[in-house]
Design a protein around this motif. Sequence first.
Motif, mmCIF file in Angstrom:
data_model
loop_
_atom_site.group_PDB
_atom_site.id
_atom_site.type_symbol
_atom_site.label_atom_id
_atom_site.label_comp_id
_atom_site.label_asym_id
_atom_site.label_seq_id
_atom_site.Cartn_x
_atom_site.Cartn_y
_atom_site.Cartn_z
ATOM 1 N N HIS A 1 -2.299 -0.443 1.368
ATOM 2 C CA HIS A 1 -2.606 -1.745 0.777
ATOM 3 C C HIS A 1 -3.296 -1.572 -0.578
ATOM 4 O O HIS A 1 -3.660 -0.459 -0.960
ATOM 5 N N TRP A 2 -3.478 -2.672 -1.272
ATOM 6 C CA TRP A 2 -4.318 -2.723 -2.470
ATOM 7 C C TRP A 2 -5.024 -4.076 -2.467
ATOM 8 O O TRP A 2 -4.618 -5.010 -1.773
ATOM 9 N N HIS A 3 -6.096 -4.200 -3.264
ATOM 10 C CA HIS A 3 -6.829 -5.466 -3.377
ATOM 11 C C HIS A 3 -7.606 -5.487 -4.684
ATOM 12 O O HIS A 3 -7.889 -4.437 -5.262
ATOM 13 N N GLY A 4 -7.925 -6.684 -5.126
ATOM 14 C CA GLY A 4 -8.696 -6.814 -6.359
ATOM 15 C C GLY A 4 -8.806 -8.259 -6.781
ATOM 16 O O GLY A 4 -8.492 -9.176 -6.026
ATOM 17 N N ALA A 5 -9.253 -8.467 -8.025
ATOM 18 C CA ALA A 5 -9.460 -9.808 -8.564
ATOM 19 C C ALA A 5 -8.124 -10.457 -8.908
ATOM 20 O O ALA A 5 -7.142 -9.780 -9.224
ATOM 21 N N ALA A 6 -8.118 -11.780 -8.872
ATOM 22 C CA ALA A 6 -6.969 -12.534 -9.376
ATOM 23 C C ALA A 6 -6.910 -12.326 -10.899
ATOM 24 O O ALA A 6 -7.891 -11.881 -11.509
#
Length: 131
Positions: free
Chosen positions: A93-98
């Motif tokens: 997975h990955w994640h972060g700010a819009a």
Amino acid sequence: MHITRIRPESRPGPAEHFTGTVWLDEIASPEAPSRLRMFSVHFTPGAHTAWHRHPHGQVLHVTEGEGLVQRDGGPVERIRAGDTVWIAPGERHWHGAAPRTFMTHLAVVEAAEDGTTAHWDEHVAVDAYPA
């Protein structure tokens, strides 16, 4: 019981694991036998992780702003302050700010017996990150 009153200084997220500007604050890293690790992660607009996996999974709790998260093969999902995301062990997975907002989340993981908390892969392709 142990109370920690002085925290390590904020440190930048390493470029090999993040795109954009990210700051990490270590919240908890108790001594063995605990394997808990907790960070407050601050993403500037558009900043995000590379693809990665955690041996025992990960919990993300968004404390402010709006972000994005995606598991391999799944849709990009919006996450907002108050949302909690459970990422299964080994789930890529990955994640972060819009793209146009800051986002901060608490990241909680359990280290493997060898101390590993994440296995890092390639950066998210530029054309795969929503504009």
